[in-house]
Design a protein around this motif. Sequence first.
Motif, PDB file in Angstrom:
ATOM      1  N   ASP A 107      28.112 -23.960  16.406  1.00 54.38           N
ATOM      2  CA  ASP A 107      29.977 -25.113  16.518  1.00 54.38           C
ATOM      3  C   ASP A 107      28.615 -26.352  17.361  1.00 54.38           C
ATOM      4  O   ASP A 107      28.879 -27.154  17.629  1.00 54.38           O
ATOM      5  N   GLU A 320      31.284 -15.497  10.949  1.00 57.95           N
ATOM      6  CA  GLU A 320      31.765 -15.545  11.648  1.00 57.95           C
ATOM      7  C   GLU A 320      32.310 -13.607  11.470  1.00 57.95           C
ATOM      8  O   GLU A 320      32.475 -13.038  11.933  1.00 57.95           O
ATOM      9  N   GLY A 338      39.336 -15.842  12.429  1.00 60.56           N
ATOM     10  CA  GLY A 338      40.011 -17.010  13.691  1.00 60.56           C
ATOM     11  C   GLY A 338      40.366 -16.264  15.117  1.00 60.56           C
ATOM     12  O   GLY A 338      40.202 -16.697  15.918  1.00 60.56           O
ATOM     13  N   GLU A 339      40.027 -14.724  15.034  1.00 59.49           N
ATOM     14  CA  GLU A 339      40.163 -14.504  16.323  1.00 59.49           C
ATOM     15  C   GLU A 339      39.698 -14.449  17.751  1.00 59.49           C
ATOM     16  O   GLU A 339      39.831 -15.013  18.558  1.00 59.49           O
ATOM     17  N   ASP A 341      37.345 -16.855  19.697  1.00 61.23           N
ATOM     18  CA  ASP A 341      37.612 -18.181  20.267  1.00 61.23           C
ATOM     19  C   ASP A 341      36.132 -18.009  20.822  1.00 61.23           C
ATOM     20  O   ASP A 341      35.903 -16.959  21.693  1.00 61.23           O
ATOM     21  N   TYR A 347      32.432 -14.416  20.764  1.00 66.25           N
ATOM     22  CA  TYR A 347      31.849 -16.070  20.236  1.00 66.25           C
ATOM     23  C   TYR A 347      30.612 -16.610  20.956  1.00 66.25           C
ATOM     24  O   TYR A 347      29.949 -17.222  20.137  1.00 66.25           O
TER      25      TYR A 347
END
Length: 358
Positions: A107, A320, A338-339, A341, A347
């Motif tokens: 990210d 991911e 999506g869990e 984060d 993460y």
Amino acid sequence: MATYTSAIVGTGVIAGFHAASLERLGGRSRIVAATDIDPNALDVFADKWSVPGRYPDLDTLLAEESPDLVHLCTPPGLHAAQAVAALERGCHVLCEKPPVLSLAELDAISAAAGRARFATVFQHRFGSGAEGLRGLIGDPRLGRPTAAVCHTLWFRPDEYFAVPWRGNWDVEGGGPTMGHGIHQFDLLLSIMGDWREVVAVAARQAKPTATEDLSCAIVTFANGAVATVVNSVVSPREASYLRFDFEHATVELNHVYGYGDDDWTVTAAPGHSDEVAAAWAAAPTGVRSGHDAQLAAVLDALDAGVAPPVSLPDTRRTVELIAAIYASAFTGRRITAGELDADSPFYHRMDGSGAPWS
């Protein structure tokens, strides 16, 4: 077609694959600069490939040169900072796998990208067999996908892990889930699409490493198909095996480190032989998986002014899944897409708050 300039960062074995591919692509991109912390390795590489610019580090290279494309061929723990440095100077980046050590690093690369492009080397996406199968997803002649198998059963001797950055969470980011099986399950994802949830186990079976040497996962996809994914470096008879079961056909790929058309087989369900054979016969042929195929696709994308494959969103889906496999294996929970984060330790690190055996 334009002629692009390339810079090679890290001049080890994998850099030779990039240089050889660029040479075979007939001058579409020429290497104008290279850097390595080992001056002897840098000189050997630059002499072999006639590279004029030789630099002790990436910052010095970027201060003196403005390459169109920066090839990151360094250990994984260096990728994120090097990618950000190149992107911030407007250079496109082609990064070897694994591209990052965490979702957080990926990210950060996304935030730095701006108008420059970032792509990951996942060369197995680019053989004609994979291209053909992707084109047949949704084709009623094969029917909908129901199940898949993705097994990377490789072997690495103990001395392989004597290299300081191998088997090290802080530098390599993980074991075969991160650095070996990633090619096969990235290919799986490129064909099957978005994954929905995963349940996994990981273990240290035999190797002198801080990371796992084996992981096994069950992945459920958004389309309802279910896949088994095994990543191993403890398998003396090596094989890379992918199998895709559809309502009317099974498509299989058997190879080890790269494939051609002959490594694919198609088996039709009873009563569907003619339409399945016709569908596969119309698929593209003649392109082996490898750096040549992906680098050609990257340069084609730059010619067209579009994001080169494999883009940041494609890369993130694969990274991911890696994080989710570790999270499930280390917590014993089912992990959904999506869990993970910024509130999750997985993460920020693939081993989360620490591997169970640490």
